[in-house]
Design an enzyme around this catalytic site. Structure first.
Site, PDB file in Angstrom:
ATOM      1  N   ASP A  83      42.420  73.053  44.620  1.00 31.80           N
ATOM      2  CA  ASP A  83      42.228  72.799  46.056  1.00 31.80           C
ATOM      3  C   ASP A  83      43.535  73.064  46.810  1.00 31.80           C
ATOM      4  O   ASP A  83      44.073  72.176  47.439  1.00 31.80           O
ATOM      5  CB  ASP A  83      41.744  71.352  46.283  1.00 31.80           C
ATOM      6  CG  ASP A  83      42.724  70.300  45.766  1.00 31.80           C
ATOM      7  OD1 ASP A  83      43.580  70.629  44.903  1.00 31.80           O
ATOM      8  OD2 ASP A  83      42.653  69.134  46.221  1.00 31.80           O
ATOM      9  N   ASP A 118      49.116  72.916  43.804  1.00 29.10           N
ATOM     10  CA  ASP A 118      48.189  73.846  43.143  1.00 29.10           C
ATOM     11  C   ASP A 118      48.797  75.257  43.161  1.00 29.10           C
ATOM     12  O   ASP A 118      48.761  75.985  42.160  1.00 29.10           O
ATOM     13  CB  ASP A 118      46.849  73.921  43.888  1.00 29.10           C
ATOM     14  CG  ASP A 118      46.162  72.576  44.022  1.00 29.10           C
ATOM     15  OD1 ASP A 118      45.228  72.303  43.265  1.00 29.10           O
ATOM     16  OD2 ASP A 118      46.580  71.779  44.902  1.00 29.10           O
ATOM     17  N   ASN A 159      42.147  68.630  48.928  1.00 28.23           N
ATOM     18  CA  ASN A 159      43.261  68.463  49.867  1.00 28.23           C
ATOM     19  C   ASN A 159      42.851  68.816  51.291  1.00 28.23           C
ATOM     20  O   ASN A 159      43.344  68.240  52.253  1.00 28.23           O
ATOM     21  CB  ASN A 159      44.440  69.358  49.456  1.00 28.23           C
ATOM     22  CG  ASN A 159      45.166  68.814  48.249  1.00 28.23           C
ATOM     23  OD1 ASN A 159      45.319  67.606  48.108  1.00 28.23           O
ATOM     24  ND2 ASN A 159      45.600  69.694  47.363  1.00 28.23           N
ATOM     25  N   HIS A 172      52.858  67.743  41.340  1.00 28.42           N
ATOM     26  CA  HIS A 172      51.961  67.302  40.275  1.00 28.42           C
ATOM     27  C   HIS A 172      51.352  68.442  39.438  1.00 28.42           C
ATOM     28  O   HIS A 172      51.390  68.426  38.212  1.00 28.42           O
ATOM     29  CB  HIS A 172      50.770  66.540  40.881  1.00 28.42           C
ATOM     30  CG  HIS A 172      51.115  65.419  41.793  1.00 28.42           C
ATOM     31  ND1 HIS A 172      51.397  64.151  41.335  1.00 28.42           N
ATOM     32  CD2 HIS A 172      51.189  65.343  43.152  1.00 28.42           C
ATOM     33  CE1 HIS A 172      51.622  63.341  42.375  1.00 28.42           C
ATOM     34  NE2 HIS A 172      51.493  64.045  43.484  1.00 28.42           N
ATOM     35  N   ASP A 173      50.680  69.364  40.148  1.00 29.69           N
ATOM     36  CA  ASP A 173      49.719  70.240  39.471  1.00 29.69           C
ATOM     37  C   ASP A 173      50.299  71.192  38.421  1.00 29.69           C
ATOM     38  O   ASP A 173      49.607  71.499  37.438  1.00 29.69           O
ATOM     39  CB  ASP A 173      48.918  71.027  40.519  1.00 29.69           C
ATOM     40  CG  ASP A 173      48.004  70.130  41.345  1.00 29.69           C
ATOM     41  OD1 ASP A 173      47.754  68.984  40.920  1.00 29.69           O
ATOM     42  OD2 ASP A 173      47.535  70.565  42.407  1.00 29.69           O
TER      43      ASP A 173
END
Ligand code: BDR
Ligand code: CA
Length: 315
Positions: free
Chosen positions: A11, A16, A40, A238-239
């Site tokens: 997303d 990402d 998101n 994070h991703d």
């Protein structure tokens, strides 16, 4: 070396996008499809972002639009983190290929069916597309080698005290995935909030000097502001952990655990409940990624960005 066929589902989303930088730069992966999901931002926004990221990075795999909303929950978006476009910050190229005519789950199923070797799905948004794939095309399940996700956390949440955004957004989808029996690797907040990129790392990224590195630096310069306001000491990116825990497992700490998804709790809906003490009596269903060597993470980002030294697209 045989490359692993992968589907990138997400997303985008700044993190990402950086996850896809790592995936494209890795010699271990053959990207077979890119699929968007609402999370998101709305599906319209995450889909155009996905297509622009592919144009920037030279990902020429088909891109398909995925789920418009979670399976049963009301959609929420994360504009506070990612801005109104879902990918605020530097200007991006226009898409350089048409959107696939297939819906995301059908493209995923086609790629998996046609692949000679098991396909890995890297899912960095709500798990809606993955769950809908398993419902609509159960015959492909045995050809999914692994699913690597960013989602959850065994100690705390970030969207509620107990739940992380991707799982909070669509707990029913996560439940289907976690109960599917497919090998599952989960990068929750335990590890991803240690994958912090701080303002004093930015000059090293800017200093690389190619177009993709400049845009990644711009994404980080936008993305770190909100978390700094709420008390982080940089941007929890994070991703990329969902990619790097496959390509560079040596920089992570992992533990196999039984993890279930809380669907009901008044305060805990969307929690990923991990059994550290064995009291569920159930066999581990998830490899939980719990920690990262942050310095190596930054080194690997710099290394990955050099893969784009010769790439420049019109913006
Ligand atoms: C997750 O939520 C999104 O905002 C990020 O892209 C990441 O996938 C972190 O909770
Ligand atoms: Ca995401």
């Amino acid at each position: 070396m045989d490359k692993i066929p992968v589907i990138l589902d997400g997303d985008p989303g700044h993190d990402d996008a950086i996850a896809w930088v790592f995936a494209k730069a890795s010699p271990k992966f053959d990207i077979k499809a890119v699929t968007s999901v609402a999370g998101n931002q709305t599906i319209e926004k995450t889909t155009i972002n996905a297509r622009r990221i592919c144009a920037l990075l030279g990902i020429d795999a088909p891109v398909a639009r995925g789920a418009v909303k979670p399976m049963t929950a009301d959609p929420v978006t994360a504009g506070n983190w990612h801005g109104d476009s879902g990918l605020d910050g530097p200007a991006m190229p226009e898409p350089d290929q048409e959107l696939s005519e297939l819906p995301a789950v059908d493209l995923m199923a086609k790629v998996i069916r046609e692949s000679e070797t098991p396909v890995t799905i890297i899912a960095t948004g709500p798990q809606t597309n993955v769950a809908q794939l398993l419902i609509a095309h159960p015959e492909v399940k045995d050809k999914i080698g692994k699913i690597s996700i960013m989602g959850g956390g065994v100690t705390h949440g970030n969207w509620s005290p107990a739940a992380e955004f991707n799982i909070f957004e669509d707990p029913e989808a996560a439940w289907i995935e976690f109960h599917s029996g497919i090998p599952l690797q989960m990068c929750g907040l335990d590890v991803t909030e240690r994958a912090i990129i701080r303002p004093d790392d930015f000059p090293r990224i800017r200093g690389i000097g190619n177009q993709v590195a400049d845009i990644v630096a711009g994404w980080l310069e936008f993305f770190y502001r909100y978390p700094m306001e709420i008390g982080y000491d940089g941007a929890p990116v994070h991703d990329p952990c969902a990619v790097l825990s496959l390509t560079h497992p040596e920089i992570f700490k992992m533990q196999d655990l039984y993890v279930d998804i809380e669907l009901e709790g008044e305060y805990t809906r969307g929690e990923t409940v991990a059994d550290f003490i064995g009291s569920s009596g159930k066999r581990p269903n998830v490899t939980c990624v719990l920690d990262i060597d942050r310095d190596r993470y930054i080194d690997l980002l710099v290394e990955a960005l050099h893969a784009f030294d010769c790439r420049e697209v019109k913006i």
